[in-house]
Design a protein around this motif. Structure first.
Motif, PDB file in Angstrom:
ATOM      1  N   ALA A   1       0.855  -1.298   0.079  1.00 21.12           N
ATOM      2  CA  ALA A   1      -0.063  -0.051  -0.076  1.00 21.12           C
ATOM      3  C   ALA A   1       0.921   1.028   0.165  1.00 21.12           C
ATOM      4  O   ALA A   1       0.498   2.192  -0.674  1.00 21.12           O
ATOM      5  CB  ALA A   1      -0.812  -0.008   1.231  1.00 21.12           C
ATOM      6  N   GLN A   2       2.019   1.047   0.429  1.00 15.25           N
ATOM      7  CA  GLN A   2       2.844   2.368   0.767  1.00 15.25           C
ATOM      8  C   GLN A   2       4.464   1.719   0.213  1.00 15.25           C
ATOM      9  O   GLN A   2       5.032   0.877   0.829  1.00 15.25           O
ATOM     10  CB  GLN A   2       3.057   3.078   2.041  1.00 15.25           C
ATOM     11  N   ARG A   3       5.091   2.663  -0.914  1.00 14.47           N
ATOM     12  CA  ARG A   3       6.280   2.070  -1.316  1.00 14.47           C
ATOM     13  C   ARG A   3       7.255   2.113  -0.237  1.00 14.47           C
ATOM     14  O   ARG A   3       8.108   0.908  -0.195  1.00 14.47           O
ATOM     15  CB  ARG A   3       6.651   3.169  -2.568  1.00 14.47           C
ATOM     16  N   GLU A   4       7.265   2.813   0.556  1.00 12.31           N
ATOM     17  CA  GLU A   4       8.349   2.835   1.806  1.00 12.31           C
ATOM     18  C   GLU A   4       8.317   1.722   2.461  1.00 12.31           C
ATOM     19  O   GLU A   4       9.449   1.388   3.155  1.00 12.31           O
ATOM     20  CB  GLU A   4       8.348   4.145   2.352  1.00 12.31           C
ATOM     21  N   ARG A   5       7.323   0.755   2.779  1.00 15.62           N
ATOM     22  CA  ARG A   5       7.237  -0.022   3.498  1.00 15.62           C
ATOM     23  C   ARG A   5       8.066  -1.332   2.888  1.00 15.62           C
ATOM     24  O   ARG A   5       8.410  -2.325   3.442  1.00 15.62           O
ATOM     25  CB  ARG A   5       5.942  -0.606   3.635  1.00 15.62           C
TER      26      ARG A   5
END
Length: 448
Positions: free
Chosen positions: A406-410
């Motif tokens: 859901a979030q690239r940084e994860r």
């Protein structure tokens, strides 16, 4: 703006050999800024400021230039000088193809010029790394196959974790849980930490000193006794290390251990809803294989990284070490706070993190060069596989996978893991690999 720059350490044709630097990565650039150009830039800044400046008694934009200069001249000169130095420094390092690590330290120089301001920029550069041939290196690869024996051993551990103790009217033996009152005295005086009431521990687990446990073994509920005991010379309390004391104990209760049967109830307690023992063993085996694979890979990775560092002594920029130390300090604070510790007033010594930070930075620089030279960047399918594998330990793996994506940084940690795995695979293909069997208990950190 006239400028003049020279790199007194890094340029080969300066006319004379520079003295050896203490820090081989340190460089110095001499920067020169024409006063006329600087004054011109300051005037332009003040003019732009005056166009919109408001002051009581004057119409907007009509404040006299001398008042503007009096109030904002110093700031305008500081800003103009900072911008000029930054631009000049950037031009010079680009022209000389220097890879700057950290921020430069700008120092004023007394050059004796009436037309220019002289400065020196002192900074560090990234090291030049040459990746060596690895054909002569050897790496031991630990190997272990998970089978029925390992599953049985794990089931026994799970049984022991669910042991219950039932009171018995007999002398305490190894493996029993006892509840005691005790009082320790040194030279007839109770000492700090030497007393307890209704204190419970399991004999043989090593929670108490061996001499203390041996004195409790053989005593029955309701029985009291006194005995002398000498603390080990390496005991953590300096006041008690090597000292002989007297203990008075009263055994309140002896509990006999009873392990649960390996039956449907046991399987249900482990999360197998229908209590199927075959399914339980299959799940335990799958979890074991996943954990063993992870631990084996961690050992291989550790060997590879140690070998790479040993083969490639790399000078590390101090600026990068300082930055990593700050990061490790912050992680340590967060970890302690999550454990409920108050860290606001706890000193976080820089020295605690120097070795770890230096190793991490050295390894990071080395791996970055290896990845670049050999095109070992993480592939999307590798990252996906790692995320899906990590999600298997959760009840709804598909939801966990969706959360990460859901979030690239994860995905950052998984990308780093994929790159690390690529480097390990690359090195294992280049070196001599020797398989070495490893015992299950040793790999899992279990007592032998």
């Amino acid at each position: 703006m006239e400028t003049n720059a020279a790199n007194t350490d890094a340029v080969a044709d300066t006319g004379a050999a520079a003295p050896a630097a203490v820090n081989p990565l340190e460089r110095r650039l001499d920067l020169s800024i024409a006063l006329a150009d600087l004054d011109k830039e300051v005037d332009q800044r003040l003019k732009r400021l005056g166009k919109n400046m408001k002051m009581p008694g004057f119409r907007p934009g009509k404040v006299p230039a001398n008042i503007i200069r009096q109030q904002y001249g110093d700031q305008a000169r500081h800003d103009a000088l900072s911008e000029a130095l930054g631009s000049l420094f950037s031009e010079e390092v680009t022209k000389q193809q220097l890879r700057v690590a950290g921020s430069p330290k700008i120092e004023a120089r007394n050059g004796g010029s009436t037309t220019h301001m002289e400065f020196s920029a002192v900074f560090e550069v990234f090291p030049e790394i040459t990746v060596k041939e690895l054909a002569d290196m050897k790496v031991e690869r630990p190997v272990l196959e998970v089978g029925p024996t390992e599953v049985d051993g794990t089931i026994e551990i799970l049984r022991k974790q669910r042991v219950r103790f039932e009171p018995v009217d007999r002398a305490a033996a190894s493996g029993d849980r006892v509840s005691i009152d005790f009082l320790g005295k040194k030279d007839g005086v109770p000492f700090q930490g030497g007393q307890g009431q209704d204190y419970q521990f399991v004999l043989g687990e090593g929670k108490m000193l061996a001499d203390f446990e041996n004195a409790v073994i053989g005593t029955s509920p309701g029985e009291s006794k006194s005995f002398e005991m000498t603390f080990p010379s390496e005991y953590f309390s300096k006041e008690l290390a090597g000292q002989t004391v007297t203990f008075e104990i009263t055994v309140k209760e002896v509990g006999e251990p009873h392990l649960p049967e390996v039956d449907a109830d046991f399987a249900k307690a482990l999360g197998v809803e229908d209590g199927d023992l075959v399914k339980m063993r299959a799940e335990i085996e799958a979890n074991l294989k996943r954990e063993v694979k992870k631990r084996l890979q961690a050992r291989i990775t550790g060997q590879v990284m140690d070998s790479l560092l040993e083969a490639h002594p790399v000078d590390v920029p101090g600026a990068l070490i300082d930055r990593e130390i700050e990061r490790l300090q912050e992680l340590a604070r967060q970890d302690m706070e999550q454990r409920g510790m108050k860290v606001k007033d706890l000193p976080m010594q820089r020295e605690w993190f120097v070795d770890q930070a230096t190793r991490r930075v050295r390894l990071g620089l080395l791996l970055a060069e290896i990845v670049k030279q050999n095109e070992l960047q993480a592939k999307p399918e590798q990252v996906r596989a790692l995320v899906e594998d990590a999600a298997q330990s959760y009840e709804h793996p598909e939801e966990v996978v969706r959360w990460y994506y859901a979030q690239r940084e994860r995905l950052g940690d998984f990308e780093s893991a994929a790159i690390e795995a690529n480097v390990v695979a690359w090195m294992m293909a280049a070196v001599t690999v020797v398989d070495k069997p490893v015992a299950f208990a040793e790999l899992m950190g279990q007592p032998s």
